[in-house]
Enzyme design. Sequence first.
Site, PDB file in Angstrom:
ATOM      1  N   LYS A 138      48.142  24.270-105.162  1.00 36.08           N
ATOM      2  CA  LYS A 138      47.141  24.854-104.262  1.00 36.08           C
ATOM      3  C   LYS A 138      46.059  25.524-105.095  1.00 36.08           C
ATOM      4  O   LYS A 138      46.349  26.287-106.020  1.00 36.08           O
ATOM      5  CB  LYS A 138      47.787  25.906-103.342  1.00 36.08           C
ATOM      6  CG  LYS A 138      46.799  26.479-102.330  1.00 36.08           C
ATOM      7  CD  LYS A 138      46.431  25.441-101.281  1.00 36.08           C
ATOM      8  CE  LYS A 138      45.267  25.920-100.401  1.00 36.08           C
ATOM      9  NZ  LYS A 138      43.956  25.827-101.098  1.00 36.08           N
ATOM     10  N   THR A 139      44.813  25.211-104.767  1.00 36.62           N
ATOM     11  CA  THR A 139      43.681  25.826-105.441  1.00 36.62           C
ATOM     12  C   THR A 139      43.268  27.113-104.735  1.00 36.62           C
ATOM     13  O   THR A 139      43.711  27.399-103.623  1.00 36.62           O
ATOM     14  CB  THR A 139      42.484  24.868-105.457  1.00 36.62           C
ATOM     15  OG1 THR A 139      42.169  24.501-104.106  1.00 36.62           O
ATOM     16  CG2 THR A 139      42.801  23.610-106.246  1.00 36.62           C
ATOM     17  N   GLY A 140      42.405  27.856-105.382  1.00 37.90           N
ATOM     18  CA  GLY A 140      41.854  29.071-104.792  1.00 37.90           C
ATOM     19  C   GLY A 140      40.571  29.460-105.502  1.00 37.90           C
ATOM     20  O   GLY A 140      40.465  29.306-106.719  1.00 37.90           O
TER      21      GLY A 140
ATOM     22  N   SER B  14      42.793  31.590-101.859  1.00 39.84           N
ATOM     23  CA  SER B  14      43.487  30.632-100.980  1.00 39.84           C
ATOM     24  C   SER B  14      44.866  30.230-101.472  1.00 39.84           C
ATOM     25  O   SER B  14      45.596  29.547-100.740  1.00 39.84           O
ATOM     26  CB  SER B  14      42.629  29.380-100.814  1.00 39.84           C
ATOM     27  OG  SER B  14      41.446  29.675-100.094  1.00 39.84           O
TER      28      SER B  14
END
Length: 613
Positions: A546-548, A399
């Site tokens: 932003k995480t993923g 993501s």
Amino acid sequence: MTPTDLLMFRFLLASGGCLAAGLAVWAVMALCRRALPALASQRSAWLLAQVTIVAAFLLILLPHSERLRLVPPIEIESVTQAHPAIAEQAPTSNSTASASSAPGAQTAERSWLALGAHAWLLCYLLGLGYALARLLEARRILNSLAASGGRLRAPHQHDGFIRPLPLDPTVIEIDAPISPMLFGLFKPRLLLPAHLRSFETTQQQMMVEHELTHLRRHDLHWISASILLQTLLWFNPFMRLLRANLSWALELGCDRDVLDGRPAIQRKAYAAALVVQLKLQRSPVTHALAFGAVSAPTLAGRIALIREPGAMPHRRWTRLAALAALASVLTGSLALQPTFAWRGESVPPLPGPAPQASSTPVSPGATTDTISCTELADAASGKRLVHEGQCDERITPASTFNIAVSLMGYDSGILEDEHTPVMPFRKGYVHWNPAWRTATDPSSWLKHSVLWYAQQVASRLGAARFHGYVTSFDYGNRDVSGDPGKDNGLVLSWVSSSLKISPAEQVTFLRKVVNRQLPLAPKAYDMTARIMQPEMLDNGWEIHGKTGTASPVLPDGRDDPDHQYGWYVGWARKGQRTIVFARMALERRQEGFAGGRVKEAFLRDLRTRLGTL
């Protein structure tokens, strides 16, 4: 592994390091005292020795750069359970899921060492309470002694006073078998035994002058600081030994000042008075909160130095030698301290040689150890600030690729502002996460990492334009073909598929975003930064991140059920300074999402790193 467990681990490690530092400090001070006998009377050296041990304790306890450590990490295996494959979730949702986890699952994740660390904290708190209770009891005894006596309204009427009193202490004469005694940090009180009047006038004067010299030299402040440090580290026996040597140095210092320039006959009279005082005491009062107790173990040494004043020189070189020795101990404790590393959690990796960039991810079959990377660079200059771990290994962006999709969407006009367009959820859309089963706008898309929303943006761009954007971004390996033979590159190439990027390349891409060096309209940069919903750290840094989360792919094409990749990428800004970052970890699957855990661990580490970069 919970944040509380991590804190307990660090406290346990700090306690052990504190004991090791105490042994080293005591050995160094013993050697210095043997080589430089004058060290025995240097109060600053003994207090600095205690401060060195406390500093070693705090250096291990507080977060700081692991690059200073030379000892390999101690690996701790977490007891976790495998969970079915799950998609990325927003940090807020991840926190909620973690909070709602069953207590039994959290207990199962704690290793025996975690339980031991919690037990040690409980023991420490109980010991600290006991140490404080003893101090209060000592204070009560001293106050009771003072209350049993009578205050001298005119101290000059006592033969022991030959000059005005410094700092106006309260003088109390008491009919008790004690030695002259000074106590009270904020309200100094001088206790004089009634039997002191039976001494010769010169002896009385020197005994009283000794106590008043403590007051003039502010020795009460020195000993109070020492007692505070000893109480905080009550479990360290070397703190008690150093405090005893500080008390000894304070007594020697006052003896030296009182006897300075006096003839030998008066020196002998003073030594004789100490001997008589010891005989008159039924039991010496040895409370650390007071000065003045005469005890058998120290009397012989004091008399020897009284008779030979040349044995107590006041040398600056003595202080410098002790200071250099203590500095070496502190430096060694910082460089040689061990640290814990655990499997199944994202932790700051140790520095090491970076592997060469590769489009092939690490084989999941070989992932018995945690793989991780931390990469930071100055956005303006491009100077690499941190490069720790496997930062050149290409893996799926998951993501985090939504940053690139957002730039494409706003540049192309598909996305208009934070809340436009709103796309309804339709049957057939991926909905691994319950938060995805609703109408979504750009802000909620990025917050919850709604996969189907990103797929709709990519589909409206079309394959050619989508590939063109990825190529112009020079994003990782730029391969958006998707899974072989499935023709799904437009909707899934960035999720455990063909598109791969390394943490180092993430940082390079983010530098271009921050510096607006991509062929995009200004609105694309502005709106992307806005929907990333910045967070403020308590040290003033603004974080856009932003995480993923995604699963590695096994050789047979299935998702690895036992491991997850976790990402957290973005930039930190404060004033005119901007730092871009990427944190990646491949860890064993556990409750929640790897991206959220990586973010939480990284932000704890980032607060300290940003203060030193």
